[in-house]
Scaffold this active site. Structure first.
Site, PDB file in Angstrom:
ATOM      1  CB  SER A 193      -0.959   0.022   1.193  1.00 25.51           C
ATOM      2  OG  SER A 193      -0.261   0.242   2.397  1.00 25.51           O
ATOM      3  CE  LYS A 226      -3.225   2.316   4.446  1.00 21.08           C
ATOM      4  NZ  LYS A 226      -2.854   1.338   3.457  1.00 21.08           N
TER       5      LYS A 226
END
Length: 194
Positions: free
Chosen positions: A58, A105
């Protein structure tokens, strides 16, 4: 009449002579050192810094699968969250994947910001975000205009086409933040700040 003392006058003994230690005293010192080291490492790990393993794609190309990063847990106790920071946070309640404990993230929008994607680009407060960390021609989709509530932030992975992030589970509470990822420590060939 004064009586003379038979004791040795003060200061006549050599105080540099080592005192004899028993084996038990030596072992006790080592046990004390080991306990102090364990307590210090516990305090460092749970309150100051911790390493995290990257299990997914990710955050590619910034972070690759199997990379290890150091997370500074004190960074937001003494400083502010900034757009562009890479953070580790606890799984948000709206994320239904119970097998995941922590995620990593990039912070894209802060409380009070507006965020959306148009023509594959991200706009925060109606200004296009420069994203040099993305692979060339990586579009950002599935992001309708929204305002980030107070006490929350909006996060996305750098691998926009393969990242489960705030576009799916919504903004996250600032209280879920573990800390700021500040250093890649593995592999050694990619050692460096983030």
């Amino acid at each position: 009449m004064t009586v003379a003392s038979e004791e040795e006058p003060a200061g006549s003994r050599d105080l540099r002579e080592p005192l004899g230690k028993t084996a038990g005293q030596g072992i006790g010192e080592w046990v004390g050192i080991i306990i102090a080291a364990v307590i210090a490492s516990f305090i460092l790990r749970y309150y100051v810094v911790q390493s995290f393993y990257i299990p997914s794609e990710s955050m590619v190309p910034t972070l690759l699968v199997h990379d290890r990063v150091i997370v500074n847990k004190l960074s937001y106790r003494f400083g502010d969250i900034h757009r562009g920071d890479i953070i580790v946070f606890e799984r948000p309640p709206r994320d239904t994947n119970a097998s995941v404990k922590d995620l990593i993230k990039r912070v894209m929008a802060l409380p009070g910001d507006t965020i959306e994607s148009r023509n594959g680009a991200v706009f925060v407060n109606n200004a296009k975000v420069d994203e040099p960390y993305l692979r060339t021609n990586t579009p950002t989709t599935d992001l309708a205009l929204r305002t980030i509530p107070k006490g929350e932030i909006f996060v996305m992975g750098d691998n926009r086409t393969d990242s489960y992030d705030s576009r799916r589970f919504g903004p996250i509470s600032e209280s879920l933040i573990v800390g700021k990822a500040s250093l890649r420590i593995w592999p050694a060939s990619r050692l460096g700040t983030l």
